[in-house]
Design an enzyme around this catalytic site. Structure first.
Site, PDB file in Angstrom:
ATOM      1  N   LYS A 133      68.709 -27.055  29.953  1.00 33.93           N
ATOM      2  CA  LYS A 133      69.214 -27.248  28.585  1.00 33.93           C
ATOM      3  C   LYS A 133      70.436 -26.377  28.319  1.00 33.93           C
ATOM      4  O   LYS A 133      71.317 -26.770  27.557  1.00 33.93           O
ATOM      5  CB  LYS A 133      68.110 -26.974  27.560  1.00 33.93           C
ATOM      6  CG  LYS A 133      67.093 -28.107  27.515  1.00 33.93           C
ATOM      7  CD  LYS A 133      66.190 -28.024  26.312  1.00 33.93           C
ATOM      8  CE  LYS A 133      65.183 -29.176  26.328  1.00 33.93           C
ATOM      9  NZ  LYS A 133      64.142 -29.020  25.329  1.00 33.93           N
ATOM     10  N   LYS A 171      64.108 -37.993  35.068  1.00 34.88           N
ATOM     11  CA  LYS A 171      63.040 -38.220  34.093  1.00 34.88           C
ATOM     12  C   LYS A 171      63.525 -39.096  32.930  1.00 34.88           C
ATOM     13  O   LYS A 171      64.665 -38.953  32.494  1.00 34.88           O
ATOM     14  CB  LYS A 171      62.643 -36.827  33.572  1.00 34.88           C
ATOM     15  CG  LYS A 171      61.513 -36.782  32.615  1.00 34.88           C
ATOM     16  CD  LYS A 171      61.282 -35.355  32.112  1.00 34.88           C
ATOM     17  CE  LYS A 171      62.140 -35.058  30.895  1.00 34.88           C
ATOM     18  NZ  LYS A 171      61.688 -33.913  30.097  1.00 34.88           N
ATOM     19  N   LYS A 210      64.013 -38.801  25.837  1.00 29.65           N
ATOM     20  CA  LYS A 210      64.291 -39.287  24.474  1.00 29.65           C
ATOM     21  C   LYS A 210      65.773 -39.186  24.142  1.00 29.65           C
ATOM     22  O   LYS A 210      66.284 -39.952  23.353  1.00 29.65           O
ATOM     23  CB  LYS A 210      63.593 -38.401  23.436  1.00 29.65           C
ATOM     24  CG  LYS A 210      62.111 -38.439  23.386  1.00 29.65           C
ATOM     25  CD  LYS A 210      61.663 -37.568  22.194  1.00 29.65           C
ATOM     26  CE  LYS A 210      60.368 -36.852  22.432  1.00 29.65           C
ATOM     27  NZ  LYS A 210      60.475 -35.458  22.860  1.00 29.65           N
TER      28      LYS A 210
END
Ligand code: TYM
Length: 336
Positions: A119, A201, A204
């Protein structure tokens, strides 16, 4: 006594960050299991809105997204008569415990977390303290309720290990305080991959809308995205390391239909990729259609959602307070 022990249910707890909508990955890795487990266990599920603040959000959109997640919980079959559901920000003990755990967590541990590194790379202009402290808040979420089991996808495994380390360290230092939780990671569905890049992965926040499907998508959208799903060379429908695209679709179909990947291989032996992709899309759409309809109904009933959220937060706070009373005393805060 024996009867009492037999009746004591184990407690499961899990949360989800409200960004976008609940995806197929979230559903198969987590929410579907929450729904199945809620009758067997004492269950606590929350919208992890405090976690979601680590990324900049537009407040009114964020509020609506969080509320929609609560409606999606209901639509996915979470039953407020069986489980406690609430918004994390409504239960202030999460933040209180996080601070105390912060003082028992090393910067080195937190900075080694893979998600923190990923992140930080993705949001290089906003590497805030919350981003690094995120797993400690997650540890607080879990330990606050003396959870036995935490049903999550594989990407949360490292955070669960840190939670266990923190709990053990705290217990060693201050005496038995927290239950040391176990992860519950499903055998199929623990890692659903992107439909466009099956080596990463499903997420969202993926900007490519063809990469994901969500519980609120309609049938035509879902089937179209599966038709466009990236597959591999060759034509055999089997799980193999050099076939990430087809392996992902097999996994999805298996998790939706409650079958093993081997059953799915047998069912589609000799058929082409095209037919298989449509079959997977249709199976997912059949599962999500009633969820979408229920979501539309629940999300329109703001009064009901507010009542449920208030009730859930009250129950959660009262359980959390039990742990906090113990923790405050153990660390030596003054109490009168
Ligand atoms: P989040 O919001 O990223 O995801 C929610 C749940 O969905 C699972 N998941 C997946 N499973 C399979 N395949 C995928 N592609 C996939 N993507 C996501 C996640 O593993 C997770 O179970 N930190 C957590 C939220 C959280 C939490 C907690 C969870 C906050 N506090 C306490 C458990 C206990 C998160 O960001 O999940």
């Amino acid at each position: 006594m024996e009867e009492q022990q037999a009746q004591a249910k184990k407690l499961i707890l899990s949360g989800i960050q409200p960004t976008g909508t609940i995806t197929l990955g979230n559903y198969l890795g987590a929410v579907q299991n929450w729904q199945k487990m809620q009758t067997e266990f004492d269950s606590i599920f929350f919208v992890a809105d405090m976690h979601a603040l680590t990324v900049r959000r537009e407040p009114s959109e964020f509020r609506q997204t969080a509320l929609n997640f609560f409606a999606q919980f209901l639509a996915c079959g979470l039953d407020p008569r069986q489980c406690i559901m609430y918004f994390q920000s409504h239960v202030r003990q999460h933040a209180e415990l996080q601070w105390i755990l912060n003082c028992n967590t090393y910067v080195g541990e937190a900075s080694r977390m893979t998600q923190f590194k990923d992140k930080s790379a993705k949001h290089a202009d906003n590497i805030n303290m919350g981003l690094m402290d995120y797993p400690v808040l997650m540890a607080a979420d879990i330990l606050l309720f003396q959870s036995d089991l935490v049903p999550v996808g594989i990407d949360q495994k490292q955070h669960l290990e840190l939670t266990r380390d923190i709990a053990i360290r705290f217990n060693n230092r201050y005496g038995e305080t927290f239950k040391v939780p176990e992860g519950y990671i499903p055998t199929t569905g623990a890692k659903i991959c992107s439909l466009q890049d099956p080596t990463s992965k499903m997420s969202k926040s993926d900007p490519d809308e063809n990469a994901t499907v969500s519980v609120t998508d309609d049938e035509a959208t879902i089937v179209r995205r599966f038709k466009r799903a990236v597959t591999d060379s060759g034509s055999e429908i089997c799980v193999r390391e050099d076939k990430p695209g087809i392996s992902n679709l097999i996994n999805i179909y298996a998790a939706i239909e409650n079958k093993s990947p081997q059953d799915v291989e047998r069912e589609f032996a000799g058929q082409g990729y095209g037919t298989f992709k449509i079959a997977v899309g249709e199976a997912v759409a059949a599962k999500f259609n009633p969820i979408r309809e229920d979501f539309l109904r629940y999300s329109a009933d703001k009064k009901y959602l507010a009542e449920l959220a208030r009730d859930g937060a009250e129950k959660a706070a009262s359980l959390a307070e039990r742990t906090m009373r113990k923790v405050r005393k153990k660390v030596g805060f003054v109490a009168f």
